[in-house]
Design a protein around this motif. Structure first.
Motif, short mmCIF file in Angstrom:
data_model
loop_
_atom_site.label_atom_id
_atom_site.label_comp_id
_atom_site.label_asym_id
_atom_site.label_seq_id
_atom_site.Cartn_x
_atom_site.Cartn_y
_atom_site.Cartn_z
N PRO A 138 0.84 -1.20 0.00
CA PRO A 138 0.00 0.00 0.00
C PRO A 138 0.88 1.25 0.00
N GLY A 139 0.55 2.21 -0.83
CA GLY A 139 1.32 3.44 -0.88
C GLY A 139 1.27 4.19 0.44
N GLY A 140 2.39 4.72 0.90
CA GLY A 140 2.45 5.49 2.13
C GLY A 140 2.47 4.67 3.40
N SER A 141 2.51 3.35 3.28
CA SER A 141 2.50 2.48 4.46
C SER A 141 3.89 2.37 5.07
N ILE A 142 3.93 1.86 6.30
CA ILE A 142 5.21 1.62 6.97
C ILE A 142 6.06 0.66 6.13
N ALA A 143 5.42 -0.36 5.58
CA ALA A 143 6.15 -1.33 4.77
C ALA A 143 6.74 -0.69 3.53
N SER A 144 5.98 0.20 2.88
CA SER A 144 6.49 0.83 1.66
C SER A 144 7.70 1.71 1.96
N HIS A 145 7.66 2.43 3.06
CA HIS A 145 8.81 3.28 3.42
C HIS A 145 10.03 2.43 3.75
N ALA A 146 9.81 1.33 4.47
CA ALA A 146 10.93 0.46 4.84
C ALA A 146 11.58 -0.16 3.62
N LEU A 147 10.77 -0.62 2.67
CA LEU A 147 11.32 -1.26 1.47
C LEU A 147 11.95 -0.25 0.53
N ARG A 148 11.30 0.90 0.39
CA ARG A 148 11.87 1.92 -0.50
C ARG A 148 13.24 2.38 0.00
N GLY A 149 13.37 2.43 1.33
CA GLY A 149 14.65 2.83 1.90
C GLY A 149 15.77 1.86 1.61
N LYS A 150 15.42 0.64 1.23
CA LYS A 150 16.42 -0.37 0.88
C LYS A 150 16.60 -0.49 -0.63
N GLY A 151 15.97 0.42 -1.38
CA GLY A 151 16.13 0.42 -2.83
C GLY A 151 15.39 -0.69 -3.54
N ILE A 152 14.31 -1.18 -2.94
CA ILE A 152 13.53 -2.27 -3.53
C ILE A 152 12.41 -1.69 -4.38
N ALA A 199 6.26 -10.71 7.78
CA ALA A 199 6.74 -9.42 7.30
C ALA A 199 7.30 -8.56 8.42
N GLU A 200 6.71 -8.66 9.60
CA GLU A 200 7.18 -7.83 10.71
C GLU A 200 8.62 -8.17 11.07
N SER A 201 8.93 -9.45 11.12
CA SER A 201 10.31 -9.87 11.42
C SER A 201 11.26 -9.51 10.29
N LEU A 202 10.82 -9.69 9.07
CA LEU A 202 11.67 -9.44 7.92
C LEU A 202 12.03 -7.97 7.79
N LEU A 203 11.03 -7.10 8.00
CA LEU A 203 11.26 -5.65 7.86
C LEU A 203 11.76 -5.02 9.14
N ASN A 204 11.66 -5.76 10.26
CA ASN A 204 12.04 -5.23 11.58
C ASN A 204 11.27 -3.94 11.88
N LYS A 205 9.98 -3.97 11.56
CA LYS A 205 9.09 -2.84 11.80
C LYS A 205 7.81 -3.34 12.46
N ARG A 206 7.19 -2.48 13.25
CA ARG A 206 5.92 -2.84 13.86
C ARG A 206 4.82 -2.71 12.82
#
Length: 248
Positions: A138-152, A199-206
């Motif tokens: 989902p755009g703007g989600s915690i997951a999107s920010h975490a993955l984008r920060g890793k260049g994915i 996903a929570e463990s993989l991204l290390n995000k809540r």
């Protein structure tokens, strides 16, 4: 079950007065439990000839317990709820306490996020394993920010979790971040085969959260009544039937 047509809601956006949601006494007096739901949020809620989806099915159980009819107002944004008479959202995150506009019930489910990849994709043990893959989020989600920060590479155009899972199945994207509810429902409904990771463990995000009723401007008496109903449907197995329907 009487349903408010989506088109009527958008006409009302132009001229309708503010509608105050009422409490449990009003629900009993009118004989209707009114909820607000997104018409295109499969498998949580979607308008496809008749109401369906996890939130709708839970709402049916609540309405049956109250011995009232269920009415659904289809809205795309929560801010549009004030232009309807809806009493609640059947599913909001418990992350924080009450807001100015919503009182939250006790939890009735737990939403856990999964990274899902198509069969044939190499095992994922670290974010670096996602390099070179396209992940639906989902755009703007915690997951999107975490993955984008890793260049994915991300795909954010899918309107709901079902669409992201369909895209994984047909090979349009390689992976997706979705809830366990959507993954289980897709596997149960279509026999889909996925590789599923936490996903929570993989991204290390809540990411995970308790799922609760969002009661719109209702009083403490109403919250206590719905908490009582939630306890009853857990005890009598009514809510378990809904969970079983979605494979969870």
């Amino acid at each position: 079950m009487r349903i408010i047509n989506k088109s009527l809601i958008f006409v009302s956006l132009l001229a309708a007065p503010f509608v105050q949601a009422e409490g449990i006494d009003h629900i009993k007096e009118t004989g209707e439990l009114q909820i607000c739901a997104n018409p295109e949020q499969k498998p949580f809620s979607w308008k496809n000839g008749r109401p369906e989806g996890f939130q709708i099915d839970v709402a049916k159980v609540l309405a049956d317990k109250l011995d009232v009819a269920l009415e659904v107002s289809w809205i795309f944004r929560k801010r549009h709820a004030k232009l309807t008479g809806c009493d609640m959202y059947v599913g909001v995150a418990k992350l924080d306490g009450d807001t100015q506009y919503v009182k939250k019930s006790d939890p009735f489910a737990r939403m856990e996020f999964k990274l899902v990849t198509a069969k044939g994709i190499k095992p994922i043990s670290d974010l670096k394993d996602l390099k070179g893959l396209t992940v639906g989020v989902p755009g703007g989600s915690i997951a999107s920010h975490a993955l984008r920060g890793k260049g994915i590479e991300l795909a954010i155009s899918y309107r709901d979790e079902a669409s992201r899972l369909n895209a994984v199945v047909d090979g349009t994207i390689d992976a997706a971040i979705v809830t366990q509810l959507s993954t289980s429902w897709h596997q149960k409904s279509y026999g889909s085969q996925f590789n599923v990771y936490d996903a929570e463990s993989l991204l290390n995000k809540r990411l995970n959260y308790d799922y609760v009723l969002g009661l719109r401007r209702n009083d403490q008496q109403s919250r206590e009544k719905f908490n009582q109903i939630l306890s009853e449907i857990k005890a009598d197995g009514s809510i378990d039937k809904v969970f079983d329907k979605y494979g969870i």
